[in-house]
Design a protein around this motif. Structure first.
Motif, PDB file in Angstrom:
ATOM      1  N   SER A 159       0.840  -1.189   0.000  1.00  0.00           N
ATOM      2  CA  SER A 159       0.000   0.000   0.000  1.00  0.00           C
ATOM      3  C   SER A 159       0.871   1.232   0.000  1.00  0.00           C
ATOM      4  O   SER A 159       2.060   1.178   0.281  1.00  0.00           O
ATOM      5  CB  SER A 159      -0.903   0.010   1.243  1.00  0.00           C
ATOM      6  OG  SER A 159      -0.121   0.128   2.411  1.00  0.00           O
ATOM      7  N   ALA A 160       0.235   2.356  -0.317  1.00  0.00           N
ATOM      8  CA  ALA A 160       0.960   3.620  -0.248  1.00  0.00           C
ATOM      9  C   ALA A 160       1.352   3.906   1.189  1.00  0.00           C
ATOM     10  O   ALA A 160       0.657   3.537   2.126  1.00  0.00           O
ATOM     11  CB  ALA A 160       0.065   4.741  -0.778  1.00  0.00           C
ATOM     12  N   PRO A 161       2.491   4.561   1.394  1.00  0.00           N
ATOM     13  CA  PRO A 161       2.878   4.935   2.754  1.00  0.00           C
ATOM     14  C   PRO A 161       1.799   5.778   3.417  1.00  0.00           C
ATOM     15  O   PRO A 161       1.134   6.578   2.763  1.00  0.00           O
ATOM     16  CB  PRO A 161       4.160   5.736   2.542  1.00  0.00           C
ATOM     17  CG  PRO A 161       4.692   5.255   1.250  1.00  0.00           C
ATOM     18  CD  PRO A 161       3.490   4.949   0.411  1.00  0.00           C
ATOM     19  N   ARG A 162       1.628   5.602   4.695  1.00  0.00           N
ATOM     20  CA  ARG A 162       0.647   6.361   5.445  1.00  0.00           C
ATOM     21  C   ARG A 162       1.358   7.236   6.473  1.00  0.00           C
ATOM     22  O   ARG A 162       2.547   7.118   6.691  1.00  0.00           O
ATOM     23  CB  ARG A 162      -0.333   5.405   6.142  1.00  0.00           C
ATOM     24  CG  ARG A 162      -1.144   4.586   5.146  1.00  0.00           C
ATOM     25  CD  ARG A 162      -1.897   3.468   5.836  1.00  0.00           C
ATOM     26  NE  ARG A 162      -0.993   2.425   6.290  1.00  0.00           N
ATOM     27  CZ  ARG A 162      -1.397   1.339   6.953  1.00  0.00           C
ATOM     28  NH1 ARG A 162      -2.674   1.175   7.229  1.00  0.00           N
ATOM     29  NH2 ARG A 162      -0.523   0.430   7.337  1.00  0.00           N
ATOM     30  N   THR A 163       0.595   8.094   7.117  1.00  0.00           N
ATOM     31  CA  THR A 163       1.214   8.956   8.102  1.00  0.00           C
ATOM     32  C   THR A 163       1.559   8.160   9.341  1.00  0.00           C
ATOM     33  O   THR A 163       0.991   7.110   9.618  1.00  0.00           O
ATOM     34  CB  THR A 163       0.260  10.105   8.501  1.00  0.00           C
ATOM     35  OG1 THR A 163      -0.902   9.520   9.100  1.00  0.00           O
ATOM     36  CG2 THR A 163      -0.155  10.914   7.293  1.00  0.00           C
ATOM     37  N   THR A 164       2.487   8.682  10.124  1.00  0.00           N
ATOM     38  CA  THR A 164       2.894   8.012  11.343  1.00  0.00           C
ATOM     39  C   THR A 164       1.718   7.838  12.298  1.00  0.00           C
ATOM     40  O   THR A 164       1.722   6.952  13.139  1.00  0.00           O
ATOM     41  CB  THR A 164       4.012   8.829  12.024  1.00  0.00           C
ATOM     42  OG1 THR A 164       4.988   9.171  11.048  1.00  0.00           O
ATOM     43  CG2 THR A 164       4.686   8.042  13.116  1.00  0.00           C
ATOM     44  N   ALA A 165       0.695   8.680  12.158  1.00  0.00           N
ATOM     45  CA  ALA A 165      -0.468   8.576  13.025  1.00  0.00           C
ATOM     46  C   ALA A 165      -1.183   7.246  12.864  1.00  0.00           C
ATOM     47  O   ALA A 165      -1.916   6.814  13.741  1.00  0.00           O
ATOM     48  CB  ALA A 165      -1.432   9.731  12.748  1.00  0.00           C
ATOM     49  N   ASP A 166      -0.987   6.558  11.741  1.00  0.00           N
ATOM     50  CA  ASP A 166      -1.637   5.282  11.518  1.00  0.00           C
ATOM     51  C   ASP A 166      -0.972   4.153  12.286  1.00  0.00           C
ATOM     52  O   ASP A 166      -1.489   3.048  12.343  1.00  0.00           O
ATOM     53  CB  ASP A 166      -1.611   4.922  10.023  1.00  0.00           C
ATOM     54  CG  ASP A 166      -2.504   5.848   9.218  1.00  0.00           C
ATOM     55  OD1 ASP A 166      -3.537   6.263   9.757  1.00  0.00           O
ATOM     56  OD2 ASP A 166      -2.149   6.157   8.075  1.00  0.00           O
ATOM     57  N   GLY A 167       0.182   4.375  12.856  1.00  0.00           N
ATOM     58  CA  GLY A 167       0.884   3.318  13.565  1.00  0.00           C
ATOM     59  C   GLY A 167       2.349   3.316  13.204  1.00  0.00           C
ATOM     60  O   GLY A 167       2.838   4.185  12.473  1.00  0.00           O
ATOM     61  N   PRO A 168       3.090   2.336  13.718  1.00  0.00           N
ATOM     62  CA  PRO A 168       4.530   2.281  13.439  1.00  0.00           C
ATOM     63  C   PRO A 168       4.814   2.224  11.948  1.00  0.00           C
ATOM     64  O   PRO A 168       4.071   1.629  11.175  1.00  0.00           O
ATOM     65  CB  PRO A 168       4.962   0.979  14.138  1.00  0.00           C
ATOM     66  CG  PRO A 168       3.921   0.733  15.175  1.00  0.00           C
ATOM     67  CD  PRO A 168       2.636   1.256  14.595  1.00  0.00           C
ATOM     68  N   THR A 169       5.889   2.859  11.559  1.00  0.00           N
ATOM     69  CA  THR A 169       6.318   2.839  10.167  1.00  0.00           C
ATOM     70  C   THR A 169       7.843   2.775  10.155  1.00  0.00           C
ATOM     71  O   THR A 169       8.492   2.931  11.185  1.00  0.00           O
ATOM     72  CB  THR A 169       5.816   4.079   9.412  1.00  0.00           C
ATOM     73  OG1 THR A 169       6.061   3.916   8.015  1.00  0.00           O
ATOM     74  CG2 THR A 169       6.497   5.348   9.904  1.00  0.00           C
ATOM     75  N   HIS A 170       8.409   2.507   8.988  1.00  0.00           N
ATOM     76  CA  HIS A 170       9.862   2.408   8.849  1.00  0.00           C
ATOM     77  C   HIS A 170      10.340   3.427   7.821  1.00  0.00           C
ATOM     78  O   HIS A 170       9.627   3.728   6.856  1.00  0.00           O
ATOM     79  CB  HIS A 170      10.276   1.002   8.432  1.00  0.00           C
ATOM     80  CG  HIS A 170      10.060  -0.035   9.497  1.00  0.00           C
ATOM     81  ND1 HIS A 170       8.826  -0.632   9.702  1.00  0.00           N
ATOM     82  CD2 HIS A 170      10.910  -0.568  10.414  1.00  0.00           C
ATOM     83  CE1 HIS A 170       8.932  -1.487  10.704  1.00  0.00           C
ATOM     84  NE2 HIS A 170      10.182  -1.469  11.152  1.00  0.00           N
ATOM     85  N   ALA A 171      11.532   3.927   8.025  1.00  0.00           N
ATOM     86  CA  ALA A 171      12.107   4.913   7.115  1.00  0.00           C
ATOM     87  C   ALA A 171      13.622   4.753   7.118  1.00  0.00           C
ATOM     88  O   ALA A 171      14.194   4.030   7.945  1.00  0.00           O
ATOM     89  CB  ALA A 171      11.708   6.327   7.531  1.00  0.00           C
ATOM     90  N   LEU A 172      14.265   5.442   6.177  1.00  0.00           N
ATOM     91  CA  LEU A 172      15.706   5.302   5.977  1.00  0.00           C
ATOM     92  C   LEU A 172      16.453   6.520   6.503  1.00  0.00           C
ATOM     93  O   LEU A 172      16.054   7.662   6.251  1.00  0.00           O
ATOM     94  CB  LEU A 172      16.022   5.125   4.491  1.00  0.00           C
ATOM     95  CG  LEU A 172      15.425   3.896   3.813  1.00  0.00           C
ATOM     96  CD1 LEU A 172      15.649   3.969   2.305  1.00  0.00           C
ATOM     97  CD2 LEU A 172      16.045   2.616   4.379  1.00  0.00           C
ATOM     98  N   LEU A 173      17.551   6.264   7.196  1.00  0.00           N
ATOM     99  CA  LEU A 173      18.455   7.332   7.582  1.00  0.00           C
ATOM    100  C   LEU A 173      19.358   7.694   6.404  1.00  0.00           C
ATOM    101  O   LEU A 173      19.343   7.031   5.356  1.00  0.00           O
ATOM    102  CB  LEU A 173      19.304   6.902   8.777  1.00  0.00           C
ATOM    103  CG  LEU A 173      18.551   6.543  10.054  1.00  0.00           C
ATOM    104  CD1 LEU A 173      19.536   6.156  11.154  1.00  0.00           C
ATOM    105  CD2 LEU A 173      17.670   7.692  10.518  1.00  0.00           C
ATOM    106  N   ALA A 174      20.170   8.719   6.591  1.00  0.00           N
ATOM    107  CA  ALA A 174      21.007   9.209   5.498  1.00  0.00           C
ATOM    108  C   ALA A 174      21.978   8.158   4.980  1.00  0.00           C
ATOM    109  O   ALA A 174      22.332   8.160   3.796  1.00  0.00           O
ATOM    110  CB  ALA A 174      21.779  10.452   5.952  1.00  0.00           C
TER     111      ALA A 174
END
Length: 926
Positions: free
Chosen positions: A10-25
């Motif tokens: 699915s498309a990424p959702r806002t953090t308000a929807d629950g835990p999510t993952h992202a990339l550091l530099a």
């Protein structure tokens, strides 16, 4: 490759929807989630492990007591209900945590402090950020702040305030580099910062830059690995894992390769170990070719062993296996290609990795290729090899759980090798983020796509004109057009367009000269050019004279230029050069037919195009060789390559694609104009009030939709609501225009097409006619009718249609075209994805076939074009601000000189949560 039963990303959702993952530099994957009361101990440990210097930067004093108070606030304020000072989660306090492999590495918080004086109706919040020692300079704080900004916007916060020590240069630099408008006020040793949360283009550009750096870093173990392990290598010939391992070995991979098979000591000459833990070193990339049921377990073993990237060629994962696979990749900081794919390859000289099970190694070159279908991938690899373009890197995305076309565009933009991007995407995870990336990459290299899934068999009829017109094909094409992507309908057309864009300069316009040695073939080519939207201008007298001077007796110098069957190599070369260098055309199409009376053989005539050492012009030249057996070839030439096509239609289509790309590049990037008299807080309050009363959503009544349109300054015809006959008469008398005529429109919830139901009366004059019309509506519709809308009869003008559909994947789509009762029958519509730029609005207005009517065709004078532009921009802003807007239908919109007015409108709301399509986060499974 076949599909599987696994859920789609699915498309990424806002953090308000629950835990999510992202990339550091540096490409590291971290987990971001909301703080909870039981995070107190972890937050306290984070502060207690910080150096005295960093504690002082955070609390202005290196005090354990301050750290304890800050940790206690998480326990107190993150609890539902909260306290008086914190106001509870979702109201006054938010805390976001960043975790890596289960360890807390950063926290950011805000607490509402008051009303924003610069934005009435909105509030400000004070923020704080802390990052664990050992994790500085990797982008943890910046990433957390980006997510906090997204959450704050959804909560109606318009600005952050923060205090920092003047010597805390790192934190001040984080604020400055966010891309948001920041005002700093120095007061002795402290600095007070105010950060505006407006989503400006500068902020989105900063997000994109950080996202590209992080994304490219995360893909290095995948596309430039130092070592590869193939897990699930079968001993029998024909197994997928064995084929991948063989290709890795025979493709010249510069790193080390390993095999994992518990039942064999060696496979295709490569030493094999029984399991992942027995590998002699930790590979950067692991290829999984095991049965679907084993994929999650093997992925977990790879993650625990330290593998950084997975390529899963296995197919048939069910929903549980799919989620387990992706959860493992996120938890152990691994990027994932697949599952259900044919592999990947990187032909860079110092890599030479072919981790596919294709029958032949990809030819090295400069085209980046990403496909979802293995069959399409094989066809593109083969075609690019025949054209001698080759590939820089190739990725079969398969079911696309993680790595996507957006990731590959960023890689090709940065790899220093790729100059042509080819995509086959059956689905989009985040089209709006993809569009912004593609717009940027398209200015550096041609981006071409095979537009898959254009039809929607069995598509249900939509309720409104807008929804009926908004097909998925229209939506995808809008995305491609706005992003500068060349969209084609077949693999063959894709390769034909790629050949021209790769080998020839772009035309500066759509004027084409056709030169041929057979008059009939020239006519066919002329027809093909006209059908493709190209023009064949008459050649100037001086050019005609110069062309006839170099051609045989009997030649014709009209356009097409008939050089006759008697033309020689030198004569054809001179003719083409004179036409191309004349400045009177933008491209030359040379059509050659083998004839028995030719003065030169076909090969010799072709040489006149490829061998021209004295040629000095930048006009693109393409050939049509009627007798060639391939749809397109690239012929070696003195100045590069000459694209040669088997038929005129293919050459004309390729030239048309080149013309469109040149036009797109010649126009600077559009901007989203600022709008006055927009009251977004009032509009959001109105939407929330309606959905409180109608939790399932629905069509707005006349008062509600009028208020919403008024919040965005969309002009409406005056109207009045009447529930009785007497009220209708009084309203008609008050609203009647100079001609004394009014209109009565019946209303009941859900009524959309009044004409179909004969639910309106036009041209009513005087009390008696108004009363008769009202009685007729009451008689026919009875208790179904809740009232009538009374309006003055509108003046004559051009009836247009403007609307919005909120696509769950693509976001809001704005449609425009000819309106009135026949809008669906004539289907004269254009569409663009919101938010609209000034260029998008221009394209919307000029694209429909009815456009000449708007510019004064027939002597009626131009309509209010500026007012029309404003209406479309305001409709776009309405859709972007309000994700609950499922569809809006303004039909008809009356366009006249000096006036644009919506005569009727329908608006439907649904209880949707706000999404942030530009937030940096990795994909999740539905």
């Amino acid at each position: 490759m076949t599909g599987s039963a696994a859920p789609s990303p699915s498309a990424p959702r806002t953090t308000a929807d629950g835990p999510t993952h992202a990339l550091l530099a540096d490409g590291t994957t971290v987990r971001i989630r909301h703080a909870k009361p039981d995070d107190h101990d972890a937050v306290l440990r984070l502060y207690e492990a910080m150096s005295p210097e960093h504690l002082r930067y955070r609390f202005f004093v290196a005090s354990p007591r301050s750290a304890a108070r800050a940790a206690a606030r998480v326990r107190r304020c993150a609890a539902p209900g909260g306290t008086t000072s914190c106001a509870g989660a979702g109201s006054g306090y938010r805390g976001l945590l960043a975790e890596h492999e289960g360890h807390l590495i950063g926290i950011t918080e805000y607490e509402i402090t008051g009303t924003d004086t610069a934005a009435p109706g909105q509030v400000t919040a004070d923020i704080a950020v802390a990052v664990a020692d050992g994790w500085h300079h990797r982008g943890v704080g910046t990433l957390l702040l980006e997510h906090l900004v997204s959450v704050a916007r959804a909560d109606g916060i318009s600005a952050f305030t923060a205090d920092a020590l003047a010597e805390n240069h790192e934190m001040l630099k984080v604020f400055a580099d966010l891309g948001l408008r920041t005002v700093r006020h120095f007061d002795g040793t402290e600095v007070h910062c105010v950060v505006r949360l407006d989503q400006t283009d500068a902020y989105l550009t900063s997000l994109e830059t950080r996202g590209r750096i992080a994304g490219v870093a995360s893909l290095r173990p995948l596309l430039r690995p130092r070592s590869v392990a193939v897990i699930g290598v079968g001993r029998r010939p024909g197994s997928v894992g064995r084929a991948v391992l063989r290709n890795v070995g025979t493709g010249g991979f510069s790193g080390r390769s390993f095999a994992v098979n518990p039942h064999a000591a060696t496979v295709v000459g490569v030493h094999s170990v029984p399991d992942v833990a027995s590998l002699p070193e930790v590979p950067d990339l692991a290829v999984l070719a095991v049965p679907a049921a084993q994929v999650p377990t093997v992925a977990e073993e790879c993650g625990k062993h330290g593998v950084r990237a997975l390529l899963v060629v296995s197919a048939g994962l069910d929903a549980t296996q799919a989620r387990a696979l992706l959860d493992t990749c996120r938890a152990h900081d691994m990027r994932l290609v697949g599952p259900n794919c044919m592999g990947l390859a990187n032909t860079e000289r110092d890599i030479c990795l072919d981790a596919t099970f294709a029958a032949a190694h990809p030819r090295p070159g400069t085209a980046g290729v990403a496909v979802q279908s293995g069959g399409v991938g094989i066809a593109l690899l083969s075609g690019l090899a025949r054209l001698d373009i080759g590939v820089s890197s190739f990725v079969s995305l398969g079911d696309k759980y993680d790595v996507s076309g957006n990731d590959l565009l960023q890689w090709w933009e940065s790899d220093g090798v790729t100059d042509l991007a080819l995509l086959h995407l059956e689905s989009f995870g985040n089209p709006r983020a993809f569009s912004r990336t593609a717009r940027r990459v398209s200015r550096r290299m041609p981006v071409l796509t095979l537009d898959a899934g254009r039809t929607e068999a069995g598509r249900a009829a939509a309720a409104s004109h807008t929804a009926a017109a908004a097909t998925r094909t229209m939506t995808r094409r809008a995305l491609f057009t706005q992003a500068g992507i060349t969209a084609t309908d077949s693999v063959t057309e894709l390769l034909q367009a790629a050949a021209l864009l790769h080998a020839q300069p772009l035309p500066t316009g759509a004027r084409v000269a056709v030169v041929t040695n057979a008059g009939g073939a020239g006519v066919l080519a002329a027809d093909a050019c006209a059908e493709a939207g190209l023009s064949l201008p008459l050649l100037g007298d001086q050019l005609i004279e110069g062309v006839l001077d170099v051609l045989p007796e009997g030649a014709s110098a009209a356009n097409p230029v008939d050089a006759t069957a008697a033309v020689s190599e030198e004569q054809l070369r001179a003719c083409v050069d004179r036409v191309a260098a004349s400045g009177g055309v933008d491209a030359v199409l040379v059509v050659l037919v083998p004839t028995a009376v030719a003065a030169a053989t076909g090969d010799v005539l072709v040489r006149s195009l490829t061998h021209a050492p004295d040629r000095h012009h930048d006009t693109p030249v393409a050939a049509v060789l009627i007798d060639q057996d391939q749809p397109v070839r690239l012929l070696p030439a003195d100045t590069g390559h000459l694209p040669a096509y088997a038929e005129p239609q293919a050459a004309a289509r390729a030239l048309a694609h080149a013309v469109e790309r040149a036009r797109w590049l010649a126009r600077p990037p559009g901007t989203t104009p600022a709008l006055t008299d927009v009251d977004t807080p009032r509009a959001r309050a109105a939407v929330e009030a309606y959905l409180d009363q109608h939790p399932e959503g629905g069509w707005l009544g006349p008062h509600e939709r009028a208020e919403l349109l008024d919040c965005y300054g969309i002009p409406q015809l005056p109207w009045a609501w009447a529930e009785t006959e007497d009220e209708a008469v009084l309203a008609a008398d008050r609203l009647k225009g100079p001609d004394g005529l009014v209109v009565l429109k019946a209303h009941w919830p859900g009524l959309l097409h009044k004409t179909h139901h004969h639910a309106l009366h036009l041209d009513l004059r005087g009390d008696a006619q108004v009363r008769a019309a009202h009685r007729d509506l009451e008689t026919r519709f009875g208790d179904l009718m809740t009232g009538v809308v009374v309006q003055p009869l509108a003046a004559r003008g051009t009836e247009l249609f403007a609307g919005v559909v909120q696509d769950e994947v693509f976001g809001p789509l704005v449609l425009f075209g000819l309106g009135g009762t026949a809008t669906e029958v004539l289907a004269d519509h254009a569409a663009r994805l919101a938010p609209l730029t000034d260029h998008d609005v221009h394209d919307l207005i000029t694209a429909p076939r009815c456009a000449p009517l708007l510019f004064g065709h027939g002597g009626n004078g131009s309509v209010d074009l500026e007012g029309l532009e404003q209406l479309l921009l305001r409709l776009s802003r309405l859709a972007v601000d309000l994700p609950q807007l499922a569809e809006a239908d303004l039909n008809p919109v009356l366009a006249r000189p000096g006036q644009i007015t919506a005569l009727d409108a329908h608006i439907r709301l649904l209880p949707r949560v706000s999404q942030d399509p530009y937030l940096r986060q990795l994909r999740r499974l539905r």
